[in-house]
Design a protein around this motif. Structure first.
Motif, PDB file in Angstrom:
ATOM      1  N   THR A 169     -11.990 -51.059  31.299  1.00 18.97           N
ATOM      2  CA  THR A 169     -10.755 -51.633  30.749  1.00 18.97           C
ATOM      3  C   THR A 169     -11.144 -52.607  29.633  1.00 18.97           C
ATOM      4  OG1 THR A 169     -10.807 -53.379  32.440  1.00 18.97           O
ATOM      5  CG2 THR A 169      -9.383 -51.487  32.874  1.00 18.97           C
ATOM      6  N   GLY A 170     -10.214 -52.819  28.708  1.00 18.04           N
ATOM      7  CA  GLY A 170     -10.503 -53.714  27.586  1.00 18.04           C
ATOM      8  C   GLY A 170     -11.193 -52.961  26.465  1.00 18.04           C
ATOM      9  N   ASP A 171     -11.500 -53.680  25.407  1.00 15.83           N
ATOM     10  CA  ASP A 171     -12.063 -53.039  24.219  1.00 15.83           C
ATOM     11  C   ASP A 171     -13.578 -52.880  24.362  1.00 15.83           C
ATOM     12  OD1 ASP A 171     -10.755 -52.795  21.151  1.00 15.83           O
ATOM     13  OD2 ASP A 171     -12.945 -52.778  21.309  1.00 15.83           O
ATOM     14  N   ARG A 172     -14.069 -51.706  23.982  1.00 13.94           N
ATOM     15  CA  ARG A 172     -15.510 -51.428  24.120  1.00 13.94           C
ATOM     16  C   ARG A 172     -16.320 -52.299  23.162  1.00 13.94           C
ATOM     17  NH1 ARG A 172     -20.126 -50.083  25.458  1.00 13.94           N
ATOM     18  NH2 ARG A 172     -20.860 -48.039  26.060  1.00 13.94           N
ATOM     19  N   TYR A 173     -15.800 -52.548  21.968  1.00 11.67           N
ATOM     20  CA  TYR A 173     -16.596 -53.227  20.931  1.00 11.67           C
ATOM     21  C   TYR A 173     -16.184 -54.687  20.729  1.00 11.67           C
ATOM     22  CZ  TYR A 173     -18.030 -48.496  20.341  1.00 11.67           C
ATOM     23  OH  TYR A 173     -18.510 -47.247  20.617  1.00 11.67           O
ATOM     24  N   TYR A 174     -14.864 -54.934  20.646  1.00  8.69           N
ATOM     25  CA  TYR A 174     -14.402 -56.322  20.497  1.00  8.69           C
ATOM     26  C   TYR A 174     -14.339 -56.925  21.889  1.00  8.69           C
ATOM     27  CZ  TYR A 174     -12.999 -54.690  15.901  1.00  8.69           C
ATOM     28  OH  TYR A 174     -13.007 -54.157  14.643  1.00  8.69           O
ATOM     29  N   ARG A 175     -15.497 -57.307  22.397  1.00 11.16           N
ATOM     30  CA  ARG A 175     -15.590 -57.655  23.806  1.00 11.16           C
ATOM     31  C   ARG A 175     -16.489 -58.864  24.013  1.00 11.16           C
ATOM     32  NH1 ARG A 175     -14.302 -54.143  27.925  1.00 11.16           N
ATOM     33  NH2 ARG A 175     -14.633 -55.343  29.795  1.00 11.16           N
ATOM     34  N   LEU A 176     -16.130 -59.727  24.955  1.00  9.34           N
ATOM     35  CA  LEU A 176     -16.976 -60.865  25.292  1.00  9.34           C
ATOM     36  C   LEU A 176     -18.377 -60.364  25.661  1.00  9.34           C
ATOM     37  CD1 LEU A 176     -14.450 -62.843  27.527  1.00  9.34           C
ATOM     38  CD2 LEU A 176     -15.385 -63.630  25.346  1.00  9.34           C
ATOM     39  N   PRO A 177     -19.432 -61.029  25.154  1.00  5.33           N
ATOM     40  CA  PRO A 177     -20.795 -60.534  25.371  1.00  5.33           C
ATOM     41  C   PRO A 177     -21.212 -60.415  26.835  1.00  5.33           C
ATOM     42  CG  PRO A 177     -20.776 -62.209  23.664  1.00  5.33           C
ATOM     43  CD  PRO A 177     -19.395 -62.170  24.226  1.00  5.33           C
ATOM     44  N   HIS A 178     -20.612 -61.250  27.707  1.00  8.44           N
ATOM     45  CA  HIS A 178     -21.084 -61.270  29.103  1.00  8.44           C
ATOM     46  C   HIS A 178     -20.147 -60.524  30.051  1.00  8.44           C
ATOM     47  CE1 HIS A 178     -18.108 -64.357  28.649  1.00  8.44           C
ATOM     48  NE2 HIS A 178     -18.258 -64.883  29.839  1.00  8.44           N
ATOM     49  N   HIS A 179     -19.257 -59.702  29.523  1.00 14.72           N
ATOM     50  CA  HIS A 179     -18.114 -59.238  30.308  1.00 14.72           C
ATOM     51  C   HIS A 179     -18.019 -57.713  30.402  1.00 14.72           C
ATOM     52  CE1 HIS A 179     -13.899 -58.654  31.334  1.00 14.72           C
ATOM     53  NE2 HIS A 179     -13.727 -59.954  31.474  1.00 14.72           N
ATOM     54  N   ALA A 180     -17.845 -57.210  31.629  1.00 15.05           N
ATOM     55  CA  ALA A 180     -17.522 -55.786  31.818  1.00 15.05           C
ATOM     56  C   ALA A 180     -16.406 -55.716  32.854  1.00 15.05           C
ATOM     57  CB  ALA A 180     -18.747 -55.033  32.312  1.00 15.05           C
ATOM     58  N   SER A 181     -15.410 -54.873  32.610  1.00 14.56           N
ATOM     59  CA  SER A 181     -14.305 -54.763  33.578  1.00 14.56           C
ATOM     60  C   SER A 181     -13.868 -53.311  33.693  1.00 14.56           C
ATOM     61  CB  SER A 181     -13.130 -55.650  33.147  1.00 14.56           C
ATOM     62  OG  SER A 181     -12.721 -55.308  31.846  1.00 14.56           O
ATOM     63  N   PHE A 182     -13.378 -52.983  34.862  1.00  8.49           N
ATOM     64  CA  PHE A 182     -13.068 -51.581  35.151  1.00  8.49           C
ATOM     65  C   PHE A 182     -11.837 -51.504  36.046  1.00  8.49           C
ATOM     66  CE2 PHE A 182     -17.604 -52.314  34.840  1.00  8.49           C
ATOM     67  CZ  PHE A 182     -18.006 -51.380  33.894  1.00  8.49           C
ATOM     68  N   ILE A 183     -11.206 -50.299  36.087  1.00  3.19           N
ATOM     69  CA  ILE A 183     -10.314 -50.047  37.218  1.00  3.19           C
ATOM     70  C   ILE A 183     -10.941 -48.945  38.068  1.00  3.19           C
ATOM     71  CG2 ILE A 183      -8.093 -50.895  36.337  1.00  3.19           C
ATOM     72  CD1 ILE A 183      -7.370 -48.058  35.706  1.00  3.19           C
ATOM     73  N   ILE A 184     -10.643 -49.021  39.354  1.00  5.63           N
ATOM     74  CA  ILE A 184     -11.224 -48.072  40.300  1.00  5.63           C
ATOM     75  C   ILE A 184     -10.252 -46.902  40.436  1.00  5.63           C
ATOM     76  CG2 ILE A 184     -12.068 -47.791  42.675  1.00  5.63           C
ATOM     77  CD1 ILE A 184     -12.140 -50.978  42.704  1.00  5.63           C
ATOM     78  N   ASN A 185     -10.737 -45.712  40.106  1.00  8.19           N
ATOM     79  CA  ASN A 185      -9.891 -44.510  40.196  1.00  8.19           C
ATOM     80  C   ASN A 185     -10.528 -43.528  41.170  1.00  8.19           C
ATOM     81  OD1 ASN A 185      -7.627 -44.804  38.598  1.00  8.19           O
ATOM     82  ND2 ASN A 185      -8.756 -44.376  36.710  1.00  8.19           N
ATOM     83  N   HIS A 186     -10.481 -43.844  42.452  1.00  8.55           N
ATOM     84  CA  HIS A 186     -11.082 -42.931  43.425  1.00  8.55           C
ATOM     85  C   HIS A 186     -10.098 -41.797  43.702  1.00  8.55           C
ATOM     86  CE1 HIS A 186     -13.065 -41.424  46.995  1.00  8.55           C
ATOM     87  NE2 HIS A 186     -14.104 -42.178  46.682  1.00  8.55           N
ATOM     88  N   PRO A 187     -10.578 -40.548  43.685  1.00 10.83           N
ATOM     89  CA  PRO A 187      -9.627 -39.430  43.819  1.00 10.83           C
ATOM     90  C   PRO A 187      -8.992 -39.322  45.220  1.00 10.83           C
ATOM     91  CG  PRO A 187     -11.886 -38.606  43.716  1.00 10.83           C
ATOM     92  CD  PRO A 187     -11.961 -40.083  43.487  1.00 10.83           C
ATOM     93  N   HIS A 188      -9.672 -39.827  46.260  1.00 15.65           N
ATOM     94  CA  HIS A 188      -9.154 -39.602  47.622  1.00 15.65           C
ATOM     95  C   HIS A 188      -8.793 -40.883  48.355  1.00 15.65           C
ATOM     96  CE1 HIS A 188     -10.676 -35.716  46.737  1.00 15.65           C
ATOM     97  NE2 HIS A 188     -11.928 -36.120  46.776  1.00 15.65           N
TER      98      HIS A 188
END
Ligand SMILES: Cc1ncc(COP(=O)(O)O)c(C=O)c1O
Length: 380
Positions: A285-304
């Motif tokens: 989630t969020g922008d791949r390039y315009y992004r805080l240097p220390h930050h990664a965020s995701f949503i969990i999309n488990h199929p089951h």
């Protein structure tokens, strides 16, 4: 094994900061407003810290740094300190992905009759500068846009947004720079920013001190009456230890800014690439390039399985790993993240956000371990 990956929530104080705070508690406990030796010694600590913060921001000599209790108070001072200049409600512009320290005071003002525009964002959480241009009105008195978004990491086009505000209106431009300070160069002399908030505990200082930068000539009203400390804008004896910690953290950040920013960006990109290759159920989630240097965020999309962000945080905690979820909790019930909703995610998706944020001690091995543990949890 314990791995802390929640530096956006708070950072462990730098060892040099711990040492300094201990020294100050022991030898420098005077009230900085006192006229005697003990007071003068503390006043020197205070002014040194002010100089270090100003220097990190590349502020001009006439600009002011007002110490507060943290980012929340700095944000509130920027908002209410501006609006108290007016006897009648006017118009304010914020983004739809502000931290609650901005969103909540602005909602309070809206209930008192203030007009509020919340700029939309795209799927990556970025404001379109054209939307700001179209939203400015004759009675717009303040534009406040977060610099680096805490939950999804997106960096806003602050240079352009400040430029538009100052060229097309009389409004003040404020930015909440709490997450970006110490990780990315912020030069207030090069930007048309009037007000900027920061917080010491987000970059290896200590909880209890933050600051509001105020450009020379800008008048704000105080929120707290009392002894008139901090140019009358923030009465109350200053929290000397926390402020000294903020000052030293600013000095340390300035010294290593370029190399540390690059190191964090490389680490972040390594992690995001690894997740993309190895964790099919996590979506950035969020922008791949315009992004805080220390930050990664995701949503969990488990199929089951329905796995919320909060569940993932609890499960990782059991494995000795500290991260955070985007959604909040009210009366025991999880609430979808307003940020993810504003970015166009559904209510269920907005319950499934997680944030992993690195600090100066994080290694590639830490992140590889986390990917392995997440995959194990997903496949259970
Ligand atoms: C963007 C942003 N603004 C403001 C704050 C509040 O700062 P503090 O915890 O120092 O009050 C935070 C804290 O998470 C933040 O991330």
């Amino acid at each position: 094994m314990q791995i802390y990956l929640d530096s956006c929530a708070t950072t462990a104080p730098h060892p040099e900061v711990v040492k300094l705070v201990q020294e100050i508690m022991k030898d420098n406990w005077g009230n900085p407003s006192s006229l005697h030796f003990w007071g003068e010694r503390s006043a020197m600590v205070l002014e040194k810290a002010r100089f270090s913060v100003a220097s990190l921001l590349n502020a001009d000599s006439g600009d002011n740094i007002i110490f507060t209790s943290g980012g929340t108070e700095a944000d509130n001072l920027a908002i209410f300190g501006t609006v108290y200049n007016y006897s009648q409600p006017q118009h304010i512009i914020i983004s739809s992905v502000e931290h609650s320290a901005i969103a909540s005071p602005v909602t309070m003002l809206e209930k008192q009759g203030w007009q509020v525009t919340r700029l939309p964002v795209n799927r990556e959480g970025r404001v379109n500068p054209d939307d700001l241009r179209k939203s400015l009105r004759d009675n717009t008195v303040l534009v406040s846009i977060i610099y680096g978004q805490s939950e999804v990491g997106t960096i806003q086009p602050i240079t352009e947004l400040a430029d538009i505000t100052k060229t097309h209106s009389k409004a003040l431009f404020h930015t909440d720079a709490v997450q970006i300070m110490g990780r990315y160069e912020v030069d207030v002399s090069a930007l048309k920013i009037d007000l900027l908030s920061l917080s010491g505990h987000k970059f290896y200082g200590m909880q209890g001190a933050g600051a509001l930068y105020i450009r020379e000539g800008i008048e704000l009203q105080p929120l707290i009456g009392g002894g008139g400390q901090e140019l009358g804008l923030r009465s109350g004896t200053q929290a000397l230890c926390a402020i000294a910690a903020l000052g030293l953290a600013s000095q340390l950040a300035q010294k290593d800014l370029e190399s540390e920013s690059l190191r964090l960006r490389e680490l972040r990109d390594y992690f995001i690439d690894l997740v993309e290759q190895e964790c099919p159920y996590l979506q950035l989630t969020g922008d791949r390039y315009y992004r805080l240097p220390h930050h990664a965020s995701f949503i969990i999309n488990h199929p089951h399985r329905e796995i919320t962000g909060r569940k993932m945080v609890r499960d990782l905690n059991l494995a000795g790993i500290g991260i955070s979820a985007g959604s909040a909790c009210s009366s025991g019930k999880s609430l979808p993240s307003p940020t993810l909703l504003a970015m166009g995610y559904s209510e269920t998706e907005a319950l499934r956000g997680i944030r992993i944020s690195c600090d100066r001690t994080t290694t590639k091995e830490d992140l590889e371990w986390v990917v392995m543990v997440i995959n194990q949890l997903m496949s259970r």
